[in-house]
Motif scaffolding. Structure first.
Motif, short mmCIF file in Angstrom:
data_model
loop_
_atom_site.label_atom_id
_atom_site.label_comp_id
_atom_site.label_asym_id
_atom_site.label_seq_id
_atom_site.Cartn_x
_atom_site.Cartn_y
_atom_site.Cartn_z
N SER A 133 0.84 -1.21 0.00
CA SER A 133 0.00 0.00 0.00
C SER A 133 0.87 1.25 0.00
CB SER A 133 -0.93 0.01 1.21
OG SER A 133 -1.83 -1.07 1.16
N ARG A 134 1.93 1.21 0.78
CA ARG A 134 2.87 2.35 0.79
C ARG A 134 3.48 2.55 -0.60
NH1 ARG A 134 6.05 0.76 6.27
NH2 ARG A 134 4.51 1.57 7.74
N SER A 135 3.81 1.46 -1.24
CA SER A 135 4.37 1.56 -2.60
C SER A 135 3.37 2.19 -3.56
CB SER A 135 4.77 0.17 -3.12
OG SER A 135 5.85 -0.33 -2.39
N VAL A 136 2.12 1.80 -3.44
CA VAL A 136 1.08 2.39 -4.30
C VAL A 136 0.98 3.88 -4.04
CG1 VAL A 136 -1.43 2.49 -4.63
CG2 VAL A 136 -0.28 0.28 -4.61
N LEU A 137 0.99 4.27 -2.78
CA LEU A 137 0.89 5.69 -2.45
C LEU A 137 2.11 6.48 -2.94
CD1 LEU A 137 -0.64 5.43 1.12
CD2 LEU A 137 -1.80 6.05 -1.01
N ARG A 138 3.30 5.89 -2.81
CA ARG A 138 4.50 6.55 -3.33
C ARG A 138 4.41 6.71 -4.84
NH1 ARG A 138 7.27 3.44 0.50
NH2 ARG A 138 7.63 1.80 -1.04
N HIS A 139 3.95 5.66 -5.50
CA HIS A 139 3.81 5.71 -6.96
C HIS A 139 2.81 6.80 -7.36
CE1 HIS A 139 3.70 4.36 -11.09
NE2 HIS A 139 2.38 4.34 -11.03
N ARG A 140 1.69 6.88 -6.66
CA ARG A 140 0.71 7.93 -6.96
C ARG A 140 1.32 9.32 -6.79
NH1 ARG A 140 -4.68 5.97 -3.71
NH2 ARG A 140 -5.18 4.20 -5.04
N ALA A 141 2.09 9.49 -5.73
CA ALA A 141 2.71 10.80 -5.48
C ALA A 141 3.66 11.18 -6.60
CB ALA A 141 3.43 10.80 -4.13
N VAL A 142 4.43 10.23 -7.06
CA VAL A 142 5.38 10.51 -8.15
C VAL A 142 4.62 10.82 -9.44
CG1 VAL A 142 7.14 9.45 -9.63
CG2 VAL A 142 7.27 9.19 -7.16
N VAL A 143 3.59 10.04 -9.71
CA VAL A 143 2.81 10.28 -10.93
C VAL A 143 2.18 11.66 -10.89
CG1 VAL A 143 0.70 9.57 -12.14
CG2 VAL A 143 2.38 7.86 -11.47
N GLU A 144 1.61 12.03 -9.74
CA GLU A 144 0.99 13.35 -9.62
C GLU A 144 2.02 14.47 -9.74
OE1 GLU A 144 -1.26 13.47 -5.99
OE2 GLU A 144 -2.58 11.85 -6.65
N LYS A 145 3.19 14.23 -9.18
CA LYS A 145 4.24 15.26 -9.22
C LYS A 145 4.72 15.52 -10.64
CE LYS A 145 8.77 16.36 -7.29
NZ LYS A 145 9.85 15.90 -6.40
N TYR A 146 4.86 14.46 -11.41
CA TYR A 146 5.40 14.60 -12.75
C TYR A 146 4.34 14.50 -13.85
CZ TYR A 146 9.87 14.27 -10.45
OH TYR A 146 10.93 14.50 -9.63
N ALA A 147 3.08 14.60 -13.47
CA ALA A 147 2.02 14.55 -14.47
C ALA A 147 2.13 15.78 -15.36
CB ALA A 147 0.66 14.52 -13.79
N PRO A 148 1.97 15.59 -16.64
CA PRO A 148 2.06 16.76 -17.53
C PRO A 148 0.96 17.76 -17.21
CG PRO A 148 1.28 14.81 -18.72
CD PRO A 148 1.66 14.38 -17.34
N LYS A 149 1.35 18.98 -17.21
CA LYS A 149 0.37 20.03 -16.95
C LYS A 149 -0.56 20.11 -18.15
CE LYS A 149 2.39 21.31 -13.17
NZ LYS A 149 2.29 20.31 -12.19
N GLY A 150 -1.83 20.24 -17.87
CA GLY A 150 -2.80 20.33 -18.95
C GLY A 150 -2.64 21.63 -19.70
N LEU A 151 -2.80 21.55 -20.97
CA LEU A 151 -2.74 22.76 -21.78
C LEU A 151 -3.99 23.58 -21.52
CD1 LEU A 151 -1.50 21.21 -25.13
CD2 LEU A 151 -0.17 22.49 -23.47
#
Length: 181
Positions: free
Chosen positions: A86-104
């Motif tokens: 579960s911690r791994s999932v949460l870490r992965h979500r945080a990384v994805v959100e951090k580096y998610a491309p900004k919407g145009l």
């Protein structure tokens, strides 16, 4: 005989030492799957992901069954595995959100552009139909963004005349554009 043993050991949370991985994991699964999913849901805040985490934990314990030092602690191993995953999932979500491309920024559609072009050409056509002074006053006011005093100076007329030409020009434009639509 095996089914009776499985059912008898459900409440214990452990598996007898002589069981193979299939029997032990089956017993643990039937006894503790729901509670482990509830635990994972509280951690990852998503039922589907929680079920996936728990399934992965059961697959991992099945593969590691022969390496377990104390099979009586299999449930503790499962719980810890669920928490870690579960911690791994949460870490992965945080990384994805951090580096998610900004919407145009919302770009207008091609249809919007075509309609805008039609509207602009209609306005330009309507402006061409206006008398020269009205057209000049409107263009200087709304395209050139000049004040009444600046328009009066540029056209060589009074501020009152600028107001009059602008008002008449707007009324004429409105009338022509309403007829077009």
């Amino acid at each position: 005989m095996t089914t009776e043993t499985l059912l008898a050991d459900r409440s214990l949370g452990s598996a007898p030492v002589g069981w193979d991985a299939d029997m032990a994991v089956t017993a643990l699964y039937s006894a503790h799957f729901r509670s482990l999913v509830r635990l994972a849901v509280l951690l990852v805040r998503d039922m589907a992901t929680a079920e996936e985490v728990v399934q992965d934990a059961f697959v991992a314990i099945h593969g590691a069954w022969r390496r377990l030092r104390d099979p009586d602690k299999a449930l503790a191993y499962l719980r810890q595995s669920v928490v870690n995953r579960s911690r791994s999932v949460l870490r992965h979500r945080a990384v994805v959100e951090k580096y998610a491309p900004k919407g145009l920024p919302d770009a207008p559609s091609a249809e919007n552009g075509a309609i805008g072009e039609l509207e602009r050409s209609a306005v330009i056509e309507a402006l061409r139909a206006l008398p020269t002074r009205q057209r000049e006053a409107l263009v200087l006011r709304y395209y050139g963004d000049l004040s009444e005093a600046e328009i009066a100076h540029a056209m060589g007329i009074s501020k009152g005349a600028v107001k009059s030409h602008t008002a008449r020009g707007m009324a004429a434009l409105r009338s022509v554009l309403e007829k077009m639509s």
